[in-house]
Design a protein around this motif. Structure first.
Motif, mmCIF file in Angstrom:
data_model
loop_
_atom_site.group_PDB
_atom_site.id
_atom_site.type_symbol
_atom_site.label_atom_id
_atom_site.label_comp_id
_atom_site.label_asym_id
_atom_site.label_seq_id
_atom_site.Cartn_x
_atom_site.Cartn_y
_atom_site.Cartn_z
ATOM 1 N N ARG A 111 40.943 -45.798 -28.469
ATOM 2 C CA ARG A 111 39.776 -45.461 -29.273
ATOM 3 C C ARG A 111 39.475 -43.991 -29.025
ATOM 4 N NH1 ARG A 111 37.657 -49.439 -26.289
ATOM 5 N NH2 ARG A 111 35.840 -48.198 -25.715
ATOM 6 N N LEU A 112 39.157 -43.262 -30.090
ATOM 7 C CA LEU A 112 38.892 -41.828 -29.980
ATOM 8 C C LEU A 112 37.579 -41.530 -30.676
ATOM 9 C CD1 LEU A 112 40.356 -39.174 -28.971
ATOM 10 C CD2 LEU A 112 41.094 -38.872 -31.350
ATOM 11 N N ALA A 113 36.688 -40.794 -30.011
ATOM 12 C CA ALA A 113 35.389 -40.426 -30.583
ATOM 13 C C ALA A 113 35.200 -38.924 -30.503
ATOM 14 C CB ALA A 113 34.259 -41.142 -29.838
ATOM 15 N N ILE A 114 34.638 -38.342 -31.571
ATOM 16 C CA ILE A 114 34.448 -36.896 -31.646
ATOM 17 C C ILE A 114 33.069 -36.580 -32.217
ATOM 18 C CG2 ILE A 114 35.299 -34.748 -32.660
ATOM 19 C CD1 ILE A 114 38.065 -35.977 -32.818
ATOM 20 N N ASP A 115 32.374 -35.655 -31.569
ATOM 21 C CA ASP A 115 31.092 -35.157 -32.075
ATOM 22 C C ASP A 115 30.984 -33.676 -31.742
ATOM 23 O OD1 ASP A 115 28.634 -35.018 -33.274
ATOM 24 O OD2 ASP A 115 27.558 -36.154 -31.739
ATOM 25 N N PHE A 116 30.002 -33.017 -32.328
ATOM 26 C CA PHE A 116 29.778 -31.593 -32.114
ATOM 27 C C PHE A 116 28.315 -31.393 -31.753
ATOM 28 C CE2 PHE A 116 28.565 -27.344 -33.585
ATOM 29 C CZ PHE A 116 29.566 -26.566 -33.011
ATOM 30 N N GLY A 117 28.070 -30.695 -30.639
ATOM 31 C CA GLY A 117 26.692 -30.459 -30.242
ATOM 32 C C GLY A 117 26.597 -29.775 -28.886
ATOM 33 N N VAL A 118 25.400 -29.754 -28.353
ATOM 34 C CA VAL A 118 25.137 -29.074 -27.089
ATOM 35 C C VAL A 118 25.764 -29.853 -25.936
ATOM 36 C CG1 VAL A 118 23.358 -28.308 -25.471
ATOM 37 C CG2 VAL A 118 23.009 -28.043 -27.944
ATOM 38 N N ALA A 119 26.546 -29.153 -25.113
ATOM 39 C CA ALA A 119 27.163 -29.745 -23.922
ATOM 40 C C ALA A 119 27.215 -28.689 -22.830
ATOM 41 C CB ALA A 119 28.566 -30.249 -24.234
ATOM 42 N N GLY A 128 23.839 -32.998 -21.746
ATOM 43 C CA GLY A 128 23.536 -32.603 -23.113
ATOM 44 C C GLY A 128 23.674 -33.765 -24.075
ATOM 45 N N PRO A 129 23.165 -33.609 -25.280
ATOM 46 C CA PRO A 129 23.207 -34.704 -26.262
ATOM 47 C C PRO A 129 24.603 -35.041 -26.756
ATOM 48 C CG PRO A 129 22.284 -32.702 -27.239
ATOM 49 C CD PRO A 129 22.391 -32.450 -25.766
ATOM 50 N N ALA A 130 25.499 -34.057 -26.860
ATOM 51 C CA ALA A 130 26.833 -34.338 -27.396
ATOM 52 C C ALA A 130 27.639 -35.279 -26.498
ATOM 53 C CB ALA A 130 27.592 -33.045 -27.647
ATOM 54 N N PRO A 131 27.701 -35.067 -25.170
ATOM 55 C CA PRO A 131 28.414 -36.022 -24.319
ATOM 56 C C PRO A 131 27.846 -37.436 -24.414
ATOM 57 C CG PRO A 131 28.059 -33.977 -23.137
ATOM 58 C CD PRO A 131 27.266 -33.879 -24.401
ATOM 59 N N VAL A 132 26.525 -37.534 -24.557
ATOM 60 C CA VAL A 132 25.905 -38.861 -24.666
ATOM 61 C C VAL A 132 26.299 -39.530 -25.977
ATOM 62 C CG1 VAL A 132 23.714 -40.108 -24.861
ATOM 63 C CG2 VAL A 132 23.960 -38.268 -23.176
ATOM 64 N N SER A 133 26.214 -38.796 -27.085
ATOM 65 C CA SER A 133 26.530 -39.397 -28.376
ATOM 66 C C SER A 133 28.002 -39.786 -28.465
ATOM 67 C CB SER A 133 26.166 -38.445 -29.514
ATOM 68 O OG SER A 133 26.928 -37.253 -29.467
ATOM 69 N N VAL A 134 28.887 -38.977 -27.892
ATOM 70 C CA VAL A 134 30.310 -39.322 -27.905
ATOM 71 C C VAL A 134 30.543 -40.640 -27.170
ATOM 72 C CG1 VAL A 134 32.550 -38.679 -26.928
ATOM 73 C CG2 VAL A 134 31.249 -37.018 -28.226
ATOM 74 N N HIS A 186 26.968 -47.944 -39.133
ATOM 75 C CA HIS A 186 25.759 -47.586 -38.383
ATOM 76 C C HIS A 186 25.934 -48.037 -36.941
ATOM 77 C CE1 HIS A 186 21.579 -47.915 -36.859
ATOM 78 N NE2 HIS A 186 21.464 -46.789 -37.542
ATOM 79 N N VAL A 187 25.820 -47.081 -36.025
ATOM 80 C CA VAL A 187 26.024 -47.343 -34.606
ATOM 81 C C VAL A 187 24.673 -47.399 -33.903
ATOM 82 C CG1 VAL A 187 27.059 -46.507 -32.467
ATOM 83 C CG2 VAL A 187 28.262 -46.198 -34.647
ATOM 84 N N SER A 188 24.442 -48.480 -33.197
ATOM 85 C CA SER A 188 23.216 -48.628 -32.408
ATOM 86 C C SER A 188 23.614 -49.053 -31.004
ATOM 87 C CB SER A 188 22.293 -49.673 -33.046
ATOM 88 O OG SER A 188 21.099 -49.815 -32.295
ATOM 89 N N GLN A 189 23.521 -48.102 -30.056
ATOM 90 C CA GLN A 189 23.922 -48.331 -28.675
ATOM 91 C C GLN A 189 22.831 -47.824 -27.738
ATOM 92 O OE1 GLN A 189 27.216 -49.328 -26.949
ATOM 93 N NE2 GLN A 189 26.928 -50.608 -28.754
ATOM 94 N N LYS A 190 22.234 -48.760 -26.988
ATOM 95 C CA LYS A 190 21.153 -48.399 -26.073
ATOM 96 C C LYS A 190 20.058 -47.651 -26.835
ATOM 97 C CE LYS A 190 24.144 -48.399 -22.020
ATOM 98 N NZ LYS A 190 24.635 -47.659 -20.832
ATOM 99 N N GLU A 191 19.735 -46.412 -26.417
ATOM 100 C CA GLU A 191 18.680 -45.667 -27.101
ATOM 101 C C GLU A 191 19.210 -44.857 -28.271
ATOM 102 O OE1 GLU A 191 20.745 -42.893 -24.498
ATOM 103 O OE2 GLU A 191 19.996 -44.953 -24.256
ATOM 104 N N PHE A 192 20.535 -44.935 -28.515
ATOM 105 C CA PHE A 192 21.154 -44.132 -29.572
ATOM 106 C C PHE A 192 21.250 -44.922 -30.868
ATOM 107 C CE2 PHE A 192 24.903 -42.938 -32.014
ATOM 108 C CZ PHE A 192 24.722 -41.574 -32.167
ATOM 109 N N SER A 193 20.990 -44.228 -31.977
ATOM 110 C CA SER A 193 21.136 -44.840 -33.291
ATOM 111 C C SER A 193 21.546 -43.761 -34.282
ATOM 112 C CB SER A 193 19.825 -45.500 -33.741
ATOM 113 O OG SER A 193 19.965 -46.068 -35.027
ATOM 114 N N GLY A 194 22.639 -43.976 -34.996
ATOM 115 C CA GLY A 194 23.088 -42.987 -35.966
ATOM 116 C C GLY A 194 24.313 -43.475 -36.712
ATOM 117 N N TYR A 195 24.701 -42.736 -37.736
ATOM 118 C CA TYR A 195 25.860 -43.103 -38.529
ATOM 119 C C TYR A 195 27.123 -42.438 -37.971
ATOM 120 C CZ TYR A 195 22.939 -45.287 -42.050
ATOM 121 O OH TYR A 195 22.060 -46.124 -42.697
#
Length: 255
Positions: A111-119, A128-134, A186-195
């Motif tokens: 499984r591979l996940a990619i996001d862009f943001g503050v790290a 930072g938020p990007a490591p958490v969202s990934v 739509h991903v809902s994991q713990k306190e995270f929610s987003g597409y």
């Protein structure tokens, strides 16, 4: 004498955004110790080979190994379309070549996940938020269901909505990215929610949809019902075959 450790340096006046990536081996905990060691070595190798083939330099990546998983913060100048295009395609090819010479019990699927943001670099890795969202995207139930249900693939990718809109939807500047080959979930994991957007190389979104469908509200999925060994779903675009019980249970059959 008490040994003193340097504290992490924080640059509160500088906010840098990076492409962040995490790769995780499916069902790693079921392997015995020697096989786990071999899989860890192979994970590093296929990531290295895919990067080289794509023109990326992994020596500049800030990597955080975690046994069956690797998290990486990529340099600021990394071409995002190259990662989503060439790197993902080459990774799928290298996984296929590796598994072609391996027994089914030793097959490595990712499984591979990619996001862009503050790290930022922190004492135990990255903050930072990007490591958490990934991490949340990587553990999305839909991504796990897709990889488990599609036995013909070795790689399932999910990107954040931000990455999809900024890079994939614009077709990746010559990297042959096709936004029509991504499925929104739509991903809902713990306190995270987003597409997020799931992509499996060489497979169309129509093949993924039955694997991520949720049962209608107010109904419960059967617990003890036997799963068919082979199910065929016919769509306008052709015939799609599903051999997985997970896929079979998610297909709405007509009477």
């Amino acid at each position: 004498m008490t040994e003193q450790f340097p504290s992490p340096v924080h640059h509160d006046d500088i906010i840098t955004r990076h492409l962040c990536m995490a790769a995780d081996v499916e069902k790693y905990s079921r392997l015995d110790t020697p096989v786990q060691e071999a899989v860890q070595a192979d994970l590093v190798r296929v990531l290295e080979e895919a990067a080289v083939l794509s023109g990326l330099d992994r020596t500049d990546w800030h990597r955080q190994p975690q046994g069956d998983q690797e998290f990486a913060v990529l340099p600021l100048e990394t071409p995002e379309p190259m990662v989503l295009g060439g790197f993902v395609r080459n990774l799928a090819v290298r996984l296929g070549e590796r598994n072609a010479n391996t027994a089914e019990s030793g097959r490595m699927r990712l499984r591979l996940a990619i996001d862009f943001g503050v790290a930022r670099t922190a004492a135990l890795g990255h903050s930072g938020p990007a490591p958490v969202s990934v991490a949340r995207y990587l553990n999305a139930p839909q991504l796990k269901q897709v990889l488990e249900g599609m036995e013909s693939t070795d790689l399932a990718l999910i990107v954040s909505d931000r990455v999809y809109q900024d890079v994939v939807r614009l077709r990746g500047e010559g990297q042959s990215l096709d936004p029509r080959r991504y499925l929104r979930v739509h991903v809902s994991q713990k306190e995270f929610s987003g597409y997020g957007w799931i992509h499996v190389p060489e497979h169309a979104p129509e093949e993924l949809e039955p694997l991520v469908e949720e049962p209608p509200s107010g109904t419960e999925a059967p617990v003890t019902a036997p799963a068919p060994t082979h199910v065929v779903k016919r769509n306008k675009g052709g015939v799609f075959h599903f051999g997985s019980g997970d896929a079979a249970r998610r297909i709405n059959k007509k009477p």
